[in-house]
Design an enzyme around this catalytic site. Structure first.
Site, PDB file in Angstrom:
ATOM      1  CD  GLU A  17      -2.603   1.332   2.578  1.00  0.00           C
ATOM      2  OE1 GLU A  17      -3.613   0.617   2.633  1.00  0.00           O
ATOM      3  OE2 GLU A  17      -2.259   2.098   3.500  1.00  0.00           O
ATOM      4  CB  THR A  48      -4.651   5.511   1.145  1.00  0.00           C
ATOM      5  OG1 THR A  48      -3.715   6.578   1.139  1.00  0.00           O
ATOM      6  CG2 THR A  48      -3.999   4.248   1.692  1.00  0.00           C
ATOM      7  CB  ALA A  51     -11.373  11.067   5.199  1.00  0.00           C
ATOM      8  N   GLY A 107     -14.402   6.187   5.341  1.00  0.00           N
ATOM      9  CA  GLY A 107     -13.514   7.280   5.760  1.00  0.00           C
ATOM     10  C   GLY A 107     -13.844   7.654   7.193  1.00  0.00           C
ATOM     11  CG  ASP A 108     -11.151   7.666  10.354  1.00  0.00           C
ATOM     12  OD1 ASP A 108     -11.879   6.721  10.727  1.00  0.00           O
ATOM     13  OD2 ASP A 108      -9.911   7.583  10.258  1.00  0.00           O
ATOM     14  CE  LYS A 164     -17.200  -3.074   4.858  1.00  0.00           C
ATOM     15  NZ  LYS A 164     -16.337  -2.070   5.510  1.00  0.00           N
TER      16      LYS A 164
HETATM   17  P1  FAD Z   1     -17.946   1.094   7.523  1.00  0.00           P
HETATM   18  O1  FAD Z   1     -17.872  -0.243   6.937  1.00  0.00           O
HETATM   19  O2  FAD Z   1     -19.070   1.975   7.113  1.00  0.00           O
HETATM   20  O3  FAD Z   1     -17.996   0.924   9.126  1.00  0.00           O
HETATM   21  C1  FAD Z   1     -17.895   2.066   9.974  1.00  0.00           C
HETATM   22  C2  FAD Z   1     -18.612   1.785  11.298  1.00  0.00           C
HETATM   23  O4  FAD Z   1     -20.018   1.728  11.078  1.00  0.00           O
HETATM   24  C3  FAD Z   1     -18.229   0.456  11.943  1.00  0.00           C
HETATM   25  O5  FAD Z   1     -18.237   0.632  13.333  1.00  0.00           O
HETATM   26  C4  FAD Z   1     -19.361  -0.486  11.527  1.00  0.00           C
HETATM   27  O6  FAD Z   1     -19.559  -1.532  12.464  1.00  0.00           O
HETATM   28  C5  FAD Z   1     -20.547   0.468  11.478  1.00  0.00           C
HETATM   29  N1  FAD Z   1     -21.537   0.079  10.463  1.00  0.00           N
HETATM   30  C6  FAD Z   1     -21.263  -0.171   9.152  1.00  0.00           C
HETATM   31  N2  FAD Z   1     -22.413  -0.466   8.507  1.00  0.00           N
HETATM   32  C7  FAD Z   1     -23.403  -0.407   9.416  1.00  0.00           C
HETATM   33  C8  FAD Z   1     -24.806  -0.594   9.355  1.00  0.00           C
HETATM   34  N3  FAD Z   1     -25.412  -0.926   8.213  1.00  0.00           N
HETATM   35  N4  FAD Z   1     -25.536  -0.439  10.504  1.00  0.00           N
HETATM   36  C9  FAD Z   1     -24.909  -0.103  11.667  1.00  0.00           C
HETATM   37  N5  FAD Z   1     -23.585   0.089  11.782  1.00  0.00           N
HETATM   38  C10 FAD Z   1     -22.847  -0.054  10.667  1.00  0.00           C
HETATM   39  N6  FAD Z   1      -9.479   5.875   5.443  1.00  0.00           N
HETATM   40  C11 FAD Z   1      -9.291   6.851   4.518  1.00  0.00           C
HETATM   41  O7  FAD Z   1      -9.677   7.999   4.772  1.00  0.00           O
HETATM   42  N7  FAD Z   1      -8.684   6.602   3.320  1.00  0.00           N
HETATM   43  C12 FAD Z   1      -8.248   5.373   2.992  1.00  0.00           C
HETATM   44  O8  FAD Z   1      -7.720   5.172   1.897  1.00  0.00           O
HETATM   45  C13 FAD Z   1      -8.416   4.297   3.936  1.00  0.00           C
HETATM   46  N8  FAD Z   1      -8.010   3.036   3.659  1.00  0.00           N
HETATM   47  C14 FAD Z   1      -8.256   2.034   4.558  1.00  0.00           C
HETATM   48  C15 FAD Z   1      -7.882   0.719   4.228  1.00  0.00           C
HETATM   49  C16 FAD Z   1      -8.113  -0.321   5.118  1.00  0.00           C
HETATM   50  C17 FAD Z   1      -7.714  -1.724   4.739  1.00  0.00           C
HETATM   51  C18 FAD Z   1      -8.712  -0.059   6.376  1.00  0.00           C
HETATM   52  C19 FAD Z   1      -8.925  -1.179   7.354  1.00  0.00           C
HETATM   53  C20 FAD Z   1      -9.086   1.234   6.714  1.00  0.00           C
HETATM   54  C21 FAD Z   1      -8.873   2.291   5.814  1.00  0.00           C
HETATM   55  N9  FAD Z   1      -9.252   3.596   6.103  1.00  0.00           N
HETATM   56  C22 FAD Z   1      -9.053   4.612   5.170  1.00  0.00           C
HETATM   57  C23 FAD Z   1      -9.847   3.931   7.405  1.00  0.00           C
HETATM   58  C24 FAD Z   1     -11.407   3.862   7.365  1.00  0.00           C
HETATM   59  O9  FAD Z   1     -11.899   4.869   6.509  1.00  0.00           O
HETATM   60  C25 FAD Z   1     -11.907   4.057   8.785  1.00  0.00           C
HETATM   61  O10 FAD Z   1     -11.536   2.979   9.593  1.00  0.00           O
HETATM   62  C26 FAD Z   1     -13.382   4.374   8.934  1.00  0.00           C
HETATM   63  O11 FAD Z   1     -13.595   4.771  10.281  1.00  0.00           O
HETATM   64  C27 FAD Z   1     -14.330   3.214   8.646  1.00  0.00           C
HETATM   65  O12 FAD Z   1     -14.371   2.922   7.319  1.00  0.00           O
HETATM   66  P2  FAD Z   1     -15.143   1.592   6.788  1.00  0.00           P
HETATM   67  O13 FAD Z   1     -15.105   1.650   5.339  1.00  0.00           O
HETATM   68  O14 FAD Z   1     -14.632   0.396   7.480  1.00  0.00           O
HETATM   69  O15 FAD Z   1     -16.640   1.943   7.323  1.00  0.00           O
END
Ligand code: FAD
Length: 287
Positions: A17, A48, A51, A107-108, A164
């Protein structure tokens, strides 16, 4: 090539990455690092995405340059600060560049919860559906072997992950972890709820003490005693810490391969020398 075709082959894969620059002035340095890593010919490379979307043009550009070297790119895309039209624009850009694989992320949440520039998408699963409707991409998602920090419980996080996957994710990449048993337990939990898409294990070689503080602050990882002792002993000598961090990551990867986890993604932090040494350490194993 589709990432799913790469990671489901009956042989170990190693991918890296990189992240785009925050400032325009840093582009040349990052580009150079990304291309040096690409010339190691990993099985694929992810890039990456900020956000807030500020670096989006660089994610696409670096992916395109990696592709020109002959390495399959995986473009990250976040949705929390974008509206539907912006997402569609990014998808069309990626398609024009011939990029076939996207890691769809939420994204965060921006500090203060300011979603004034977007707020259309609450969860990554909604982005997955959007990309799936748009068509033409292999879609991956993120997963958290130790649970996502915002999640109410581990079980709820796995339920959300199942949603998801049902929305169109065909592979998952894990957050970093430092104890392989955590991954093995997580994979068992996924199978129990019927999530059977391939999982790529994310490994972070920790090469300086500053990284450890950051890791703990973003992901609340469990750090094994064996790892903490290395940090305690070598954190003040950068070269020794680099060597020890690479050795620790290499051992973790060999254990994963030995236990049948064929797809390993290394968070190489734009460091070609780290990527190179890990690849060299695994040269016979990857044959
Ligand atoms: P989601 O899958 O939406 O989950 C976020 C939260 O919501 C979790 O607690 C989940 O349990 C909850 N949730 C999800 N769906 C539901 C639902 N239907 N009902 C209730 N709760 C739900 N960040 C960046 O900004 N840029 C990047 O390029 C980047 N790359 C990453 C690559 C990897 C491999 C990883 C592990 C993380 C990366 N991140 C990146 C960080 C990521 O954006 C954050 O961890 C963010 O907080 C969550 O993203 P997610 O896509 O996992 O979110």
């Amino acid at each position: 090539m589709k990432i799913t075709d790469i990671i489901t082959r009956d042989k170990p894969s190693l991918s890296f990455e990189v992240f785009p620059p925050k400032e325009d002035s840093d582009f040349a340095v990052v580009e150079n690092s990304a291309l040096s890593i690409a010339r190691l010919m990993p099985d694929f490379m992810s890039v990456t995405y900020g956000a807030g979307g500020g670096t989006s043009k660089y994610t696409a550009k670096i992916c395109s340059e990696i592709k020109d070297v002959g390495v399959t790119p995986l473009a990250h895309l976040t949705c929390i600060s974008s509206d539907r039209a912006q997402i569609r624009e990014r998808l069309s850009q990626l398609k024009e560049l011939g990029i076939e694989n996207i890691l769809a992320l939420r994204g965060d949440i921006p500090k203060g919860g300011d979603l004034s520039h977007g707020g259309c998408f609450k969860y990554a699963s909604e982005l997955v559906r959007e990309i799936s409707d748009y068509g033409g991409f292999t879609i991956g998602g993120a997963c958290y072997p130790e649970g996502h920090p915002e999640s109410e419980s581990y079980a709820k996080d796995i339920e959300a992950l199942k949603i998801k996957v049902e929305c169109g994710v065909s592979f998952l990449t894990t957050q970093m972890f430092f104890d392989n048993d955590i991954l093995y337990n997580f994979l068992y939990r996924l199978l129990k709820v019927g999530v059977d898409v391939p999982v790529v294990a994310g490994i972070m070689p920790v090469t300086n003490a500053k990284m450890i503080k950051r890791i703990i602050s973003i992901s609340q990882n469990a750090l094994p005693q064996r790892f903490l002792r290395i940090v305690d002993r070598y954190a003040d000598s950068p070269e020794a810490m680099t060597q020890a961090g690479i050795a620790f990551a290499t051992e973790q990867i060999i254990d994963l391969y030995a236990n049948g986890i064929n797809a390993v993604h290394v968070y190489s932090m734009n460091k070609p020398h780290v990527a190179k040494r890990i690849k060299e350490n695994l040269s016979e194993i990857l044959k």
